[in-house]
Design a protein around this motif. Structure first.
Motif, mmCIF file in Angstrom:
data_model
loop_
_atom_site.group_PDB
_atom_site.id
_atom_site.type_symbol
_atom_site.label_atom_id
_atom_site.label_comp_id
_atom_site.label_asym_id
_atom_site.label_seq_id
_atom_site.Cartn_x
_atom_site.Cartn_y
_atom_site.Cartn_z
ATOM 1 N N ALA A 191 0.838 -1.202 0.000
ATOM 2 C CA ALA A 191 0.000 0.000 0.000
ATOM 3 C C ALA A 191 0.874 1.253 0.000
ATOM 4 C CB ALA A 191 -0.915 -0.004 1.214
ATOM 5 N N ASN A 192 0.463 2.235 -0.774
ATOM 6 C CA ASN A 192 1.191 3.508 -0.817
ATOM 7 C C ASN A 192 0.366 4.599 -0.133
ATOM 8 O OD1 ASN A 192 -0.860 4.030 -2.626
ATOM 9 N ND2 ASN A 192 0.453 4.057 -4.421
ATOM 10 N N GLU A 193 0.842 5.841 -0.237
ATOM 11 C CA GLU A 193 0.177 6.946 0.449
ATOM 12 C C GLU A 193 -1.253 7.142 -0.023
ATOM 13 O OE1 GLU A 193 4.568 7.893 0.889
ATOM 14 O OE2 GLU A 193 3.239 6.964 -0.569
ATOM 15 N N VAL A 194 -1.507 6.989 -1.313
ATOM 16 C CA VAL A 194 -2.863 7.173 -1.838
ATOM 17 C C VAL A 194 -3.808 6.131 -1.256
ATOM 18 C CG1 VAL A 194 -4.252 7.010 -3.920
ATOM 19 C CG2 VAL A 194 -2.150 8.339 -3.943
ATOM 20 N N THR A 195 -3.384 4.879 -1.223
ATOM 21 C CA THR A 195 -4.215 3.815 -0.663
ATOM 22 C C THR A 195 -4.507 4.061 0.812
ATOM 23 O OG1 THR A 195 -3.127 2.290 -2.202
ATOM 24 C CG2 THR A 195 -4.433 1.320 -0.433
ATOM 25 N N ILE A 196 -3.509 4.531 1.550
ATOM 26 C CA ILE A 196 -3.701 4.799 2.973
ATOM 27 C C ILE A 196 -4.690 5.940 3.175
ATOM 28 C CG2 ILE A 196 -2.535 5.677 5.034
ATOM 29 C CD1 ILE A 196 -0.076 4.122 4.181
ATOM 30 N N LEU A 197 -4.577 6.995 2.391
ATOM 31 C CA LEU A 197 -5.487 8.128 2.536
ATOM 32 C C LEU A 197 -6.923 7.741 2.207
ATOM 33 C CD1 LEU A 197 -3.375 11.082 1.089
ATOM 34 C CD2 LEU A 197 -4.160 10.783 3.438
ATOM 35 N N ILE A 198 -7.094 6.962 1.162
ATOM 36 C CA ILE A 198 -8.458 6.539 0.810
ATOM 37 C C ILE A 198 -9.044 5.658 1.899
ATOM 38 C CG2 ILE A 198 -9.789 5.157 -0.826
ATOM 39 C CD1 ILE A 198 -8.008 6.178 -3.045
ATOM 40 N N GLU A 199 -8.259 4.740 2.451
ATOM 41 C CA GLU A 199 -8.751 3.876 3.528
ATOM 42 C C GLU A 199 -9.040 4.687 4.783
ATOM 43 O OE1 GLU A 199 -10.194 0.617 5.374
ATOM 44 O OE2 GLU A 199 -9.669 0.851 3.245
ATOM 45 N N ALA A 200 -8.179 5.672 5.071
ATOM 46 C CA ALA A 200 -8.423 6.528 6.237
ATOM 47 C C ALA A 200 -9.714 7.319 6.055
ATOM 48 C CB ALA A 200 -7.241 7.461 6.445
ATOM 49 N N TYR A 201 -9.951 7.816 4.846
ATOM 50 C CA TYR A 201 -11.184 8.553 4.600
ATOM 51 C C TYR A 201 -12.404 7.637 4.712
ATOM 52 C CZ TYR A 201 -14.950 10.812 2.074
ATOM 53 O OH TYR A 201 -16.172 11.324 1.722
ATOM 54 N N ARG A 202 -12.309 6.424 4.168
ATOM 55 C CA ARG A 202 -13.438 5.484 4.271
ATOM 56 C C ARG A 202 -13.742 5.152 5.723
ATOM 57 N NH1 ARG A 202 -12.248 0.478 0.520
ATOM 58 N NH2 ARG A 202 -14.195 -0.163 1.530
ATOM 59 N N THR A 203 -12.714 4.953 6.525
ATOM 60 C CA THR A 203 -12.918 4.693 7.949
ATOM 61 C C THR A 203 -13.583 5.891 8.626
ATOM 62 O OG1 THR A 203 -10.944 3.295 7.963
ATOM 63 C CG2 THR A 203 -11.748 4.056 10.097
ATOM 64 N N LEU A 204 -13.153 7.068 8.258
ATOM 65 C CA LEU A 204 -13.739 8.282 8.821
ATOM 66 C C LEU A 204 -15.188 8.447 8.389
ATOM 67 C CD1 LEU A 204 -13.172 10.968 10.380
ATOM 68 C CD2 LEU A 204 -12.530 11.960 8.180
ATOM 69 N N ARG A 205 -15.476 8.120 7.140
ATOM 70 C CA ARG A 205 -16.833 8.304 6.613
ATOM 71 C C ARG A 205 -17.800 7.257 7.122
ATOM 72 N NH1 ARG A 205 -17.632 6.653 0.515
ATOM 73 N NH2 ARG A 205 -17.373 4.665 1.617
ATOM 74 N N ARG A 207 -17.281 4.714 9.708
ATOM 75 C CA ARG A 207 -17.313 4.358 11.137
ATOM 76 C C ARG A 207 -17.002 5.552 12.034
ATOM 77 N NH1 ARG A 207 -14.931 0.051 8.506
ATOM 78 N NH2 ARG A 207 -12.822 0.767 8.934
ATOM 79 N N GLY A 208 -16.127 6.420 11.586
ATOM 80 C CA GLY A 208 -15.855 7.648 12.297
ATOM 81 C C GLY A 208 -15.381 7.507 13.725
ATOM 82 N N PRO A 209 -14.403 6.636 14.031
ATOM 83 C CA PRO A 209 -13.930 6.552 15.416
ATOM 84 C C PRO A 209 -13.080 7.745 15.830
ATOM 85 C CG PRO A 209 -12.594 5.156 14.014
ATOM 86 C CD PRO A 209 -13.678 5.732 13.131
ATOM 87 N N LEU A 210 -12.515 8.459 14.853
ATOM 88 C CA LEU A 210 -11.642 9.596 15.135
ATOM 89 C C LEU A 210 -12.141 10.815 14.362
ATOM 90 C CD1 LEU A 210 -8.114 7.935 14.868
ATOM 91 C CD2 LEU A 210 -9.323 8.521 16.967
ATOM 92 N N PRO A 211 -11.908 12.009 14.868
ATOM 93 C CA PRO A 211 -12.248 13.206 14.089
ATOM 94 C C PRO A 211 -11.313 13.358 12.900
ATOM 95 C CG PRO A 211 -11.101 13.804 16.107
ATOM 96 C CD PRO A 211 -11.374 12.331 16.204
ATOM 97 N N ALA A 212 -11.741 14.155 11.941
ATOM 98 C CA ALA A 212 -10.934 14.344 10.730
ATOM 99 C C ALA A 212 -9.595 14.976 11.058
ATOM 100 C CB ALA A 212 -11.705 15.206 9.739
ATOM 101 N N SER A 213 -9.551 15.846 12.060
ATOM 102 C CA SER A 213 -8.292 16.480 12.429
ATOM 103 C C SER A 213 -7.264 15.461 12.899
ATOM 104 C CB SER A 213 -8.528 17.521 13.524
ATOM 105 O OG SER A 213 -9.113 16.921 14.674
ATOM 106 N N ASP A 218 -2.207 12.417 12.147
ATOM 107 C CA ASP A 218 -1.448 11.165 12.203
ATOM 108 C C ASP A 218 -0.467 11.025 11.047
ATOM 109 O OD1 ASP A 218 -2.655 10.381 14.532
ATOM 110 O OD2 ASP A 218 -4.183 9.127 13.555
ATOM 111 N N LEU A 219 -0.591 11.878 10.032
ATOM 112 C CA LEU A 219 0.327 11.819 8.889
ATOM 113 C C LEU A 219 1.585 12.609 9.233
ATOM 114 C CD1 LEU A 219 -2.194 12.510 5.980
ATOM 115 C CD2 LEU A 219 -1.395 10.293 6.799
#
Length: 341
Positions: A191-205, A207-213, A218-219
């Motif tokens: 996985a590269n940076e793009v894959t990580i960002l998309i997965e982080a956004y999907r988790t945020l959208r 399940r939302g365990p963490l705020p977007a900030s 974390d990056l």
């Protein structure tokens, strides 16, 4: 009759006294003195040659340096006369329905000038494609468009584009803690940076365990990214806290919010309604512009003035005195209903 004896050799004339009243030695001592002087001369001769060569090398280096400086100055002057500058490598244009322009980014038109560059999104994309032979354009329908260049990539701050399940991401930079993030989101080693960002956004959208900030905080590294979700029609844009990657935003004549790494492109498309994207901040469709370093503080727009004294967008800074409403009523406030029971 015996032969006559040879005449005696003439007496040696003593050498003149040396400096300081010393005489040059004679006989065996003269030979030793001569050999010593010869050895000393042979020892000093290479050193003199070396010092002379070094002096010549330094002189040549100084001349070469001066010629190089003159050459660089000449090239810079020619480049300035031609109007050359670094080419744009990433561009995003969003409709106001998915990315509303923040208050303060739009500036009043300069004296004798237009409010913003003409042509809107179509002209921006056309100009980007004309300036980059390896330009790739991705249409987002009525929501806008993305464009990037696949050429002239910097290995230290690579530029990447990817899409997963109708989520598009354009990233430039390098994330240092990529290994920890792969483990955190349960991704593979490839996985590269793009894959990580998309997965982080999907988790945020989803399940939302963490705020977007927290997701952006974390990056760790140098980065600027633009993400768009075609399902929820949401944007997610951010830049690192140091502003390591050149990143700008503006608003064009058609109220499109524009993001790019080239300020000249935004100046042509947005007039004087553009500015550098705030350091340590992120932008979302639902929350607007926020600081991921100080998520509880409001941001205030400070008007920006260019070199010609004209208003040119705004610089957004953290207001240390203005706090956001946390959503939890304070004890004793009108919103506190706990004392009603």
């Amino acid at each position: 009759m015996s032969a006559a004896a040879p005449p005696p050799p003439p007496a040696a004339v003593p050498p003149p006294p040396a400096a300081g009243g010393l005489r040059r030695p004679s006989g065996h001592l003269a030979t030793v003195w001569s050999n010593t002087a010869s050895i000393s001369a042979r020892r000093w001769s290479p050193l003199r040659s070396l010092l002379s060569c070094r002096e010549i090398d330094h002189t040549a280096a100084r001349r070469q340096s001066r010629r190089g400086q003159h050459s660089l100055s000449a090239r810079k002057e020619r480049r300035d006369r031609r109007g050359d500058h670094r080419r744009a490598e990433m561009l995003a244009v969003f409709d106001q329905t998915v990315a509303k322009c923040p208050e303060g980014l739009r500036s009043p038109p300069a004296a004798g000038g237009a409010a913003a560059g003409g042509g809107g999104a179509a002209a921006l994309m056309k100009g980007f494609a004309a300036a980059n032979d390896a330009a790739v354009t991705v249409s987002l329908g009525a929501a806008g468009a993305l464009a990037y260049s696949s050429a002239n990539k910097n290995p230290l701050v690579p530029r990447m584009f990817g899409s997963v399940n109708d989520i598009f991401c354009l990233f430039q930079g390098h994330v240092e803690n990529i290994g920890n993030l792969k483990q955190h989101y349960g991704l593979s080693k490839t996985a590269n940076e793009v894959t990580i960002l998309i997965e982080a956004y999907r988790t945020l959208r989803d399940r939302g365990p963490l705020p977007a900030s927290q997701v952006v905080r974390d990056l760790s590294g140098r980065f600027a990214f633009i993400l768009y979700d075609t399902v929820s029609k949401s944007t997610f844009v951010a830049a690192d806290a140091d502003g390591s990657i050149p990143f700008f935003w503006g608003v064009d004549s058609e109220d499109h919010l524009v993001f790019s790494d080239d300020n000249e492109l935004l100046k042509a498309g947005c007039g004087n309604s553009f500015a550098p994207f705030p350091k340590g901040c992120f932008y979302t469709t639902s929350g607007g512009l926020q600081s991921f370093e100080h998520p509880l503080n409001e941001l205030k727009a400070v008007p920006r003035v260019d070199s010609q004294g004209q208003m040119c967008g705004s610089t957004f800074k953290v207001d240390s005195e203005a706090k956001k409403d946390s959503g939890i009523p304070r004890v004793g406030s009108a919103a506190d209903w706990s004392n009603h029971f």
